[in-house]
Write an enzyme that holds these catalytic residues in place. Structure first.
Site, mmCIF file in Angstrom:
data_model
loop_
_atom_site.group_PDB
_atom_site.id
_atom_site.type_symbol
_atom_site.label_atom_id
_atom_site.label_comp_id
_atom_site.label_asym_id
_atom_site.label_seq_id
_atom_site.Cartn_x
_atom_site.Cartn_y
_atom_site.Cartn_z
ATOM 1 N N ASP A 102 1.437 2.009 4.153
ATOM 2 C CA ASP A 102 2.113 2.894 5.108
ATOM 3 C C ASP A 102 1.697 4.347 4.878
ATOM 4 O O ASP A 102 2.104 5.243 5.623
ATOM 5 C CB ASP A 102 3.637 2.706 5.084
ATOM 6 C CG ASP A 102 4.250 2.986 3.722
ATOM 7 O OD1 ASP A 102 3.511 3.352 2.793
ATOM 8 O OD2 ASP A 102 5.485 2.830 3.589
ATOM 9 N N SER A 103 0.840 4.582 3.896
ATOM 10 C CA SER A 103 0.206 5.904 3.744
ATOM 11 C C SER A 103 -0.566 6.255 5.017
ATOM 12 O O SER A 103 -0.897 7.422 5.252
ATOM 13 C CB SER A 103 -0.748 5.919 2.538
ATOM 14 O OG SER A 103 -1.641 4.824 2.605
ATOM 15 N N ASP A 163 1.818 -3.363 3.956
ATOM 16 C CA ASP A 163 3.099 -2.737 3.616
ATOM 17 C C ASP A 163 4.159 -3.076 4.643
ATOM 18 O O ASP A 163 3.919 -2.959 5.848
ATOM 19 C CB ASP A 163 2.940 -1.204 3.605
ATOM 20 C CG ASP A 163 2.781 -0.642 2.217
ATOM 21 O OD1 ASP A 163 3.032 -1.370 1.238
ATOM 22 O OD2 ASP A 163 2.401 0.544 2.103
ATOM 23 N N LYS A 181 3.952 -6.077 0.872
ATOM 24 C CA LYS A 181 4.398 -5.201 -0.223
ATOM 25 C C LYS A 181 5.690 -4.501 0.193
ATOM 26 O O LYS A 181 5.795 -4.005 1.319
ATOM 27 C CB LYS A 181 3.306 -4.183 -0.569
ATOM 28 C CG LYS A 181 3.727 -3.179 -1.649
ATOM 29 C CD LYS A 181 2.548 -2.467 -2.281
ATOM 30 C CE LYS A 181 1.984 -1.303 -1.530
ATOM 31 N NZ LYS A 181 2.916 -0.201 -1.237
ATOM 32 N N GLU A 201 8.839 -1.741 -1.335
ATOM 33 C CA GLU A 201 9.130 -0.731 -2.356
ATOM 34 C C GLU A 201 10.555 -0.905 -2.877
ATOM 35 O O GLU A 201 11.496 -1.034 -2.086
ATOM 36 C CB GLU A 201 8.995 0.676 -1.758
ATOM 37 C CG GLU A 201 7.591 0.998 -1.317
ATOM 38 C CD GLU A 201 7.455 2.438 -0.821
ATOM 39 O OE1 GLU A 201 8.428 3.209 -0.907
ATOM 40 O OE2 GLU A 201 6.366 2.769 -0.336
ATOM 41 N N GLU A 244 3.526 3.136 -9.340
ATOM 42 C CA GLU A 244 3.021 4.449 -8.919
ATOM 43 C C GLU A 244 3.672 5.563 -9.743
ATOM 44 O O GLU A 244 4.910 5.631 -9.862
ATOM 45 C CB GLU A 244 3.316 4.657 -7.421
ATOM 46 C CG GLU A 244 2.843 6.020 -6.916
ATOM 47 C CD GLU A 244 2.780 6.141 -5.399
ATOM 48 O OE1 GLU A 244 3.037 5.149 -4.689
ATOM 49 O OE2 GLU A 244 2.472 7.251 -4.930
HETATM 50 O O1 KIV Z 1 0.893 3.100 1.240
HETATM 51 C C1 KIV Z 1 0.097 3.208 0.298
HETATM 52 O O2 KIV Z 1 -1.019 3.677 0.429
HETATM 53 C C2 KIV Z 1 0.530 2.755 -1.017
HETATM 54 C C3 KIV Z 1 -0.327 3.127 -2.186
HETATM 55 C C4 KIV Z 1 -0.077 4.530 -2.541
HETATM 56 C C5 KIV Z 1 -0.127 2.224 -3.350
HETATM 57 O O3 KIV Z 1 1.552 2.156 -1.142
#
Ligand code: KIV
Length: 266
Positions: A45-46, A84, A112, A114, A181
């Protein structure tokens, strides 16, 4: 590249060979990463920050991640694709299952989330239904407003103890991987040794089972012009993006990245 599976990653951990992972959001970069030998592509989600220009990952939706997963899948050649679940996409068990299904059907091999031990029930439900889960711990950017900024986590002993216990709880719940992280390198090493599943670090020192970076950061393209301390610009000294991606893979495998200067102490 032969297909990378959870078994491949588990064997890499067992054999002490570092796992390489990068964020990836489109077909062209998926192809370039695979040519360089990157084993895991994270549709993170970056993308809300590096592609969309937002100041956090919070505006990203499941539909947007699914769109990018489908793009990455078209360029992929054997890497394991992680997607994500974005902010609030796993707030309830029902949402968790529904949104994970969208991402798996778009082409992800794993999702993934969080958080910490509170994710256990969601992880158990997903794993029972055939969805491998990666738990993202430490600095969890979707909680930036609770954390009060993008800060190193686990610096005091109570926090560190909690994080070690959480990692074990998540493994017991069925998590197949952990991303850690921005945690002190020593704590990251302890967690990596405490669990049997692969632990991938970003700003977590060299002792984790593998490394991940945001693609744009490691290509020297940070929007703000200032990358975090744990980032290395792999374009320096290289004459192409392809060479920079290969340098990343070589340095992670050789344990020359990350250096101590990219890590944090307690
Ligand atoms: O969204 C992302 O890019 C991430 C990485 C920073 C691990 O979760």
């Amino acid at each position: 590249m032969p297909d990378i599976t959870l078994t491949t990653l588990q064997n890499l951990k067992l054999n002490g060979e570092k796992i390489t992972m990068l964020t990836c959001y489109d077909a062209t970069f998926a192809q370039a990463c695979c040519q360089a030998g990157v084993e895991v592509l994270l549709v993170g989600d970056s993308l809300g920050m590096v592609l969309q220009g937002n100041d956090s990952t919070l505006p990203v939706t499941t539909a947007e991640i699914a769109y990018h997963v489908a793009s990455v899948k078209r360029g992929n050649d054997g890497a394991l694709i992680i997607a994500d679940l974005p902010f609030m996409a796993y707030a309830t068990l029902e949402q968790t299952l529904h949104n994970s299904a969208q991402l798996m059907q778009a082409g992800a091999h794993m999702v993934k989330l969080e958080g910490s031990a509170w994710l256990s029930e969601s992880i158990r439900l997903l794993a029972e239904r055939g969805v491998p889960v990666c738990a993202h711990m430490g600095l969890t950017p979707q909680s930036v407003n609770i954390l009060g900024g993008y800060k190193v986590q686990g610096r005091n002993e109570a926090q560190a103890r909690q994080m070690r216990a959480d990692a074990i709880a998540l493994e017991q719940a069925g998590a197949a991987m952990i991303v850690l992280e921005c945690v002190p390198s020593e704590l990251a090493e302890e967690i990596t040794q405490a669990v049997k599943i692969p632990v991938i670090g970003i700003g977590a020192g060299v002792a984790t089972d593998g490394q991940v970076l945001v693609l744009h950061d490691m290509l020297g393209l940070a929007l703000t012009g200032r990358a975090p301390k744990f980032v290395k610009n792999f374009m320096v000294g290289q004459d192409s993006i392809q060479a920079a991606l290969s340098a990343y893979v070589s340095e992670v495998k050789a344990l020359t990245f990350p250096g101590t200067e990219h890590g944090f102490s307690a």
